[in-house]
Design a protein around this motif. Sequence first.
Motif, PDB file in Angstrom:
ATOM      1  N   TYR A   1      -4.035   8.559   7.909  1.00 50.60           N
ATOM      2  CA  TYR A   1      -3.666   8.448   6.561  1.00 50.60           C
ATOM      3  C   TYR A   1      -4.688   7.888   5.714  1.00 50.60           C
TER       4      TYR A   1
ATOM      5  N   LEU B   1       0.617   4.981   1.707  1.00 46.83           N
ATOM      6  CA  LEU B   1      -0.240   6.109   2.691  1.00 46.83           C
ATOM      7  C   LEU B   1      -0.137   7.527   2.349  1.00 46.83           C
TER       8      LEU B   1
ATOM      9  N   VAL C   1       0.684  -1.253  -0.008  1.00 44.09           N
ATOM     10  CA  VAL C   1      -0.124   0.077   0.118  1.00 44.09           C
ATOM     11  C   VAL C   1       0.842   1.226   0.099  1.00 44.09           C
TER      12      VAL C   1
ATOM     13  N   ILE D   1      -6.483   0.208  11.687  1.00 39.53           N
ATOM     14  CA  ILE D   1      -6.900   0.021  10.241  1.00 39.53           C
ATOM     15  C   ILE D   1      -8.498   0.145  10.206  1.00 39.53           C
TER      16      ILE D   1
ATOM     17  N   ALA E   1      -4.976   4.924   3.035  1.00 44.63           N
ATOM     18  CA  ALA E   1      -4.243   3.934   2.398  1.00 44.63           C
ATOM     19  C   ALA E   1      -4.994   3.446   1.080  1.00 44.63           C
TER      20      ALA E   1
END
Length: 273
Positions: A110, A20, A18, A151, A112
């Motif tokens: 953030y 960010l 990923v 997450i 993702a």
Amino acid sequence: MAIAYHSVISFGLVAIPVSLYTATQDNDIHFNQLHKEDQSRVRYKKTCAHCGKELKSEDIIKGYEYDKDHYVVITDEEIEKIKTEKEKSIQILHFAQLNQISPVYYDKTYQAIPDKGGEKAFELLRAALMKQQKVAIGKTVLGAKDTLMAIIPRENGILISTMFYQDDIKALQRSYDVPQPTEEEMKMAEVLINSMDTPFDPSQYKDEYQERLKQLIEAKIAGKEVVAANPDESTGKVIDLMDALKASIEKQQQSKANSEAPSGKKTNKKKGA
């Protein structure tokens, strides 16, 4: 939007590459410090305590003081060398209900985005978390710190928020005498809450104070006089809780009726009209 950093979300044998991106930005007006006498800019210089020489950023390195005025130099390359592959990725430790986490633990957020090849696993994780209404708790090393992360699934993607450790949170020591509301007061409070219950729409909220600050700056630039803000009617002292609740409900109902009334018609007629 610039990439904050690249990483890999890992759980079990699944690895999702990923990128960010920072999800927030600072829109506040910032002031510079000026010398009162001539309004010149106040500058801060980094100087060496030993030779007094002014330093540029490229002249500065990291050092740890292991004894009084004795330092060991640590480079960014050396810090990266001691990181294992596990520490470079976001390792999911477990899953939890979102409402089990106090908001005080969240720090920086953030967005993702899956890198090429990780889209399917990314979407599977997002959809499964959404269906279960859960978040994943993970860890990674950012800079020189072992960082806890949440997450968080959303309808259109995944947000990752860095978290404080329990040791970082101050004990909530302040307390107050807890009075017991009456049944009537509870019912009135519930009516008021229900009358103001609407879906959360972030586009409806603006930083009004920053707007007034911009107007102040523009007025000063144009040489105009600064006008005081109108007093807020809602800042009056509350005398009776029940009276305040009733008045709040009536005001909310009137406001709702006005917003639902056909255009050009008023629902609150003045006395004697």
